[in-house]
Write a protein that holds these residues in place. Structure first.
Motif, PDB file in Angstrom:
ATOM      1  N   ILE A   1      15.323  52.086  56.183  1.00  0.00           N
ATOM      2  CA  ILE A   1      16.645  52.528  56.651  1.00  0.00           C
ATOM      3  C   ILE A   1      17.730  52.027  55.705  1.00  0.00           C
ATOM      4  N   LEU A   2      17.645  50.764  55.319  1.00  0.00           N
ATOM      5  CA  LEU A   2      18.625  50.198  54.378  1.00  0.00           C
ATOM      6  C   LEU A   2      18.656  50.994  53.079  1.00  0.00           C
ATOM      7  N   TRP A   3      17.481  51.307  52.545  1.00  0.00           N
ATOM      8  CA  TRP A   3      17.424  52.048  51.290  1.00  0.00           C
ATOM      9  C   TRP A   3      17.854  53.501  51.466  1.00  0.00           C
ATOM     10  N   THR A   4      17.642  54.076  52.628  1.00  0.00           N
ATOM     11  CA  THR A   4      18.112  55.438  52.890  1.00  0.00           C
ATOM     12  C   THR A   4      19.639  55.472  52.899  1.00  0.00           C
ATOM     13  N   VAL A   5      20.238  54.456  53.499  1.00  0.00           N
ATOM     14  CA  VAL A   5      21.707  54.350  53.497  1.00  0.00           C
ATOM     15  C   VAL A   5      22.209  54.195  52.060  1.00  0.00           C
ATOM     16  N   MET A   6      21.504  53.384  51.285  1.00  0.00           N
ATOM     17  CA  MET A   6      21.882  53.178  49.882  1.00  0.00           C
ATOM     18  C   MET A   6      21.790  54.493  49.106  1.00  0.00           C
ATOM     19  N   GLN A   7      20.713  55.236  49.321  1.00  0.00           N
ATOM     20  CA  GLN A   7      20.548  56.541  48.660  1.00  0.00           C
ATOM     21  C   GLN A   7      21.706  57.473  49.013  1.00  0.00           C
ATOM     22  N   ALA A   8      22.038  57.525  50.281  1.00  0.00           N
ATOM     23  CA  ALA A   8      23.124  58.405  50.722  1.00  0.00           C
ATOM     24  C   ALA A   8      24.454  57.973  50.102  1.00  0.00           C
ATOM     25  N   ASP A   9      24.688  56.659  50.062  1.00  0.00           N
ATOM     26  CA  ASP A   9      25.952  56.155  49.520  1.00  0.00           C
ATOM     27  C   ASP A   9      26.113  56.473  48.035  1.00  0.00           C
ATOM     28  N   VAL A  10      25.087  56.226  47.242  1.00  0.00           N
ATOM     29  CA  VAL A  10      25.239  56.462  45.802  1.00  0.00           C
ATOM     30  C   VAL A  10      25.231  57.949  45.462  1.00  0.00           C
ATOM     31  N   SER A  11      24.864  58.780  46.423  1.00  0.00           N
ATOM     32  CA  SER A  11      24.842  60.222  46.187  1.00  0.00           C
ATOM     33  C   SER A  11      26.191  60.888  46.458  1.00  0.00           C
ATOM     34  N   THR A  12      27.142  60.140  46.990  1.00  0.00           N
ATOM     35  CA  THR A  12      28.439  60.734  47.308  1.00  0.00           C
ATOM     36  C   THR A  12      29.392  60.665  46.124  1.00  0.00           C
ATOM     37  N   GLU A  13      30.328  61.582  46.096  1.00  0.00           N
ATOM     38  CA  GLU A  13      31.350  61.568  45.047  1.00  0.00           C
ATOM     39  C   GLU A  13      32.293  60.385  45.211  1.00  0.00           C
ATOM     40  N   GLU A  14      32.440  59.896  46.435  1.00  0.00           N
ATOM     41  CA  GLU A  14      33.337  58.778  46.694  1.00  0.00           C
ATOM     42  C   GLU A  14      32.815  57.473  46.093  1.00  0.00           C
ATOM     43  N   ASN A  15      31.524  57.392  45.861  1.00  0.00           N
ATOM     44  CA  ASN A  15      30.946  56.191  45.280  1.00  0.00           C
ATOM     45  C   ASN A  15      31.386  56.099  43.824  1.00  0.00           C
ATOM     46  N   ARG A  16      31.998  54.983  43.470  1.00  0.00           N
ATOM     47  CA  ARG A  16      32.602  54.832  42.144  1.00  0.00           C
ATOM     48  C   ARG A  16      31.714  54.138  41.124  1.00  0.00           C
ATOM     49  N   LEU A  17      30.459  53.940  41.459  1.00  0.00           N
ATOM     50  CA  LEU A  17      29.560  53.337  40.471  1.00  0.00           C
ATOM     51  C   LEU A  17      29.394  54.286  39.287  1.00  0.00           C
TER      52      LEU A  17
END
Length: 108
Positions: A42-58
């Motif tokens: 679940i933690l890694w799924t959330v991470m995947q979703a987060d880095v896949s968004t345009e809002e993520n500035r990484l």
């Protein structure tokens, strides 16, 4: 990323590593073992979703590396569920500890 968010992520990865380590020491308790893996997934799924968004500035390169790492975590999790054992959890624990450390050592 805001410093509080980084610390929260660090704590989430540290907690997941701790739960996996506890499962590693008691592989015979398959319910706890599988629960630790599920929570980590679940933690890694959330991470995947987060880095896949345009809002993520990484940076794009870092996003790709995190996504590639998350795919490895997915595969390793399936392996761990199919063939339970202490050693199969070692890479997941090491990855989570590294992710936690990276969040805790971000400059303020």
């Amino acid at each position: 990323m805001h410093l509080r968010a980084a610390r929260a992520e660090g704590m989430a990865f540290a907690d997941a590593a701790h739960k996996l380590d506890r499962a590693r020491r008691n592989v015979d308790d398959y319910v706890a073992y599988a629960d630790a893996l599920r929570r980590n997934q679940i933690l890694w799924t959330v991470m995947q979703a987060d880095v896949s968004t345009e809002e993520n500035r990484l940076p794009a390169g870092l996003k790709k590396k995190i996504l590639a790492l998350s795919l490895y975590v997915d595969k390793q999790t399936i392996n761990a569920l199919v063939q339970p054992g202490a050693a199969v959890l070692d890479p997941l624990i090491a990855i989570n500890k590294a992710m936690a450390e990276a969040q805790f050592t971000k400059p303020e």
